[in-house]
Design an enzyme around this catalytic site. Structure first.
Site, short mmCIF file in Angstrom:
data_model
loop_
_atom_site.label_atom_id
_atom_site.label_comp_id
_atom_site.label_asym_id
_atom_site.label_seq_id
_atom_site.Cartn_x
_atom_site.Cartn_y
_atom_site.Cartn_z
N TYR A 156 1.31 -1.26 0.15
CA TYR A 156 -0.26 -0.01 0.30
C TYR A 156 0.52 1.06 0.07
O TYR A 156 0.69 2.67 -0.71
CB TYR A 156 -1.14 0.45 1.46
CG TYR A 156 -2.25 1.32 0.86
CD1 TYR A 156 -3.07 1.31 0.74
CD2 TYR A 156 -1.45 2.21 2.34
CE1 TYR A 156 -3.58 1.50 0.71
CE2 TYR A 156 -2.88 3.31 2.59
CZ TYR A 156 -3.98 2.66 1.17
OH TYR A 156 -4.62 3.99 2.16
N LYS A 160 0.89 3.83 -2.81
CA LYS A 160 0.70 5.40 -2.24
C LYS A 160 2.29 6.06 -2.52
O LYS A 160 1.24 7.61 -3.37
CB LYS A 160 0.43 6.23 -1.22
CG LYS A 160 -0.92 5.33 -0.95
CD LYS A 160 -2.15 5.60 -1.69
CE LYS A 160 -4.42 4.98 -1.33
NZ LYS A 160 -5.00 5.52 -2.77
#
Ligand code: NAP
Length: 248
Positions: A156, A160
């Site tokens: 993640y 991002k």
């Protein structure tokens, strides 16, 4: 008069939570809103209903943003129905915590596919028309973890961080016609945090200088700012409604 009168907007992952909050706020500001969702058609219809009850026009469009053909059809459908897209918000995202030692390749690939590739794909199919129009706004929802990282979230955090770098690179490439910015929220009370433990929440609150988990309403105004006239001099920026979790 709203700040987005006569604008049309596509918000991915707008059936629930942050995406829904942005879609409803854009509707209140006068925009015509396309509510993309993945599997939750009832929730997407509720978002549409709220926007229409508040006096604007909205439509729900199903698509998995990580699939090339679905992303393409999503953009084509909305462009045809609204006559163009002025504002794109790449908000769809998933989060499935796992240590790297235990992470299967599928979990890694799925996260990168939705959170990073999805942003690329929808933007890829929107950007040509925005350049032809000579204007457009793209807002990518990143995360504070794209700056600071977090345990059990290597995939993640990488996705991002990629969204933040993608935002900067594209902002340079398409200026001055199209403005591209990101929002990197901190921990926000949504379905995404459903699987977190009480211990995680207490630790998180202690870590965030403002001492609490944020709300959807504390993220939405940043999107309204970047989409409207208040965002006229922003491009390549990542704004952070995050309680001070990541300072950069
Ligand atoms: P959420 O409550 O889990 O909602 C996710 C939304 O994305 C839903 O509308 C879902 O659609 C949609 N979605 C998921 N996979 C999709 C796909 N493949 N194609 C299209 N749509 C898809 O998440 P959230 O908390 O609102 O998060 C929104 C964004 O903010 C994400 O990018 C997330 O990474 C970011 N963010 C969240 C936090 C936080 O603490 N909540 C913090 C920083 C950043 P369905 O309803 O159809 O499943």
């Amino acid at each position: 008069m709203g700040s987005l009168d006569d604008k049309s907007a596509l918000i991915t992952g707008a059936s629930r939570s942050i995406g829904r909050g942005i879609a409803e706020a854009f509707g209140r500001e006068g925009a015509t809103v396309a509510v993309n969702y993945h599997s939750n058609d009832e929730a997407a219809e509720e978002t549409v209903e709220t926007i229409e009850n508040e006096g604007s026009t909205a439509t729900a469009v199903q698509a998995d943003v990580s699939e090339e053909m679905e992303a393409k059809e999503l953009v084509e459908t909305v462009t045809e129905e609204f006559g163009g897209i002025d504002v794109l918000v790449n908000n769809a995202g998933i989060l499935k915590p796992s240590t790297l030692a235990e992470m299967d390749v599928e979990t890694w690939d799925q996260t990168i596919s939705v959170d990073l590739r999805g942003t690329f794909l929808v933007t890829r199919f929107v950007i040509g028309d925005m350049l032809d129009q000579g204007e457009g706004r793209i807002i990518n929802i990143a995360s504070q973890l794209g700056f600071k990282g977090a345990t059990e979230l290597t995939h993640y955090s990488a996705a991002k961080g990629g969204v933040i770098a993608f935002t900067r690179a594209l902002a340079r490439e398409v200026a001055p016609d199209v403005q591209v910015n990101a929002i990197a929220p901190g921990p926000i009370e949504t379905d995404l945090l459903d699987d977190t433990s009480d211990e995680w929440r207490e630790n998180k609150k202690a870590e965030v200088p403002l001492g609490r988990i944020g709300t959807i309403d504390e993220v939405v105004p940043t999107a309204v700012l970047l989409a409207g006239d208040g965002g006229d001099y922003y491009t390549g920026q990542t704004l952070s409604p995050d309680g001070g979790d990541a300072m950069h």
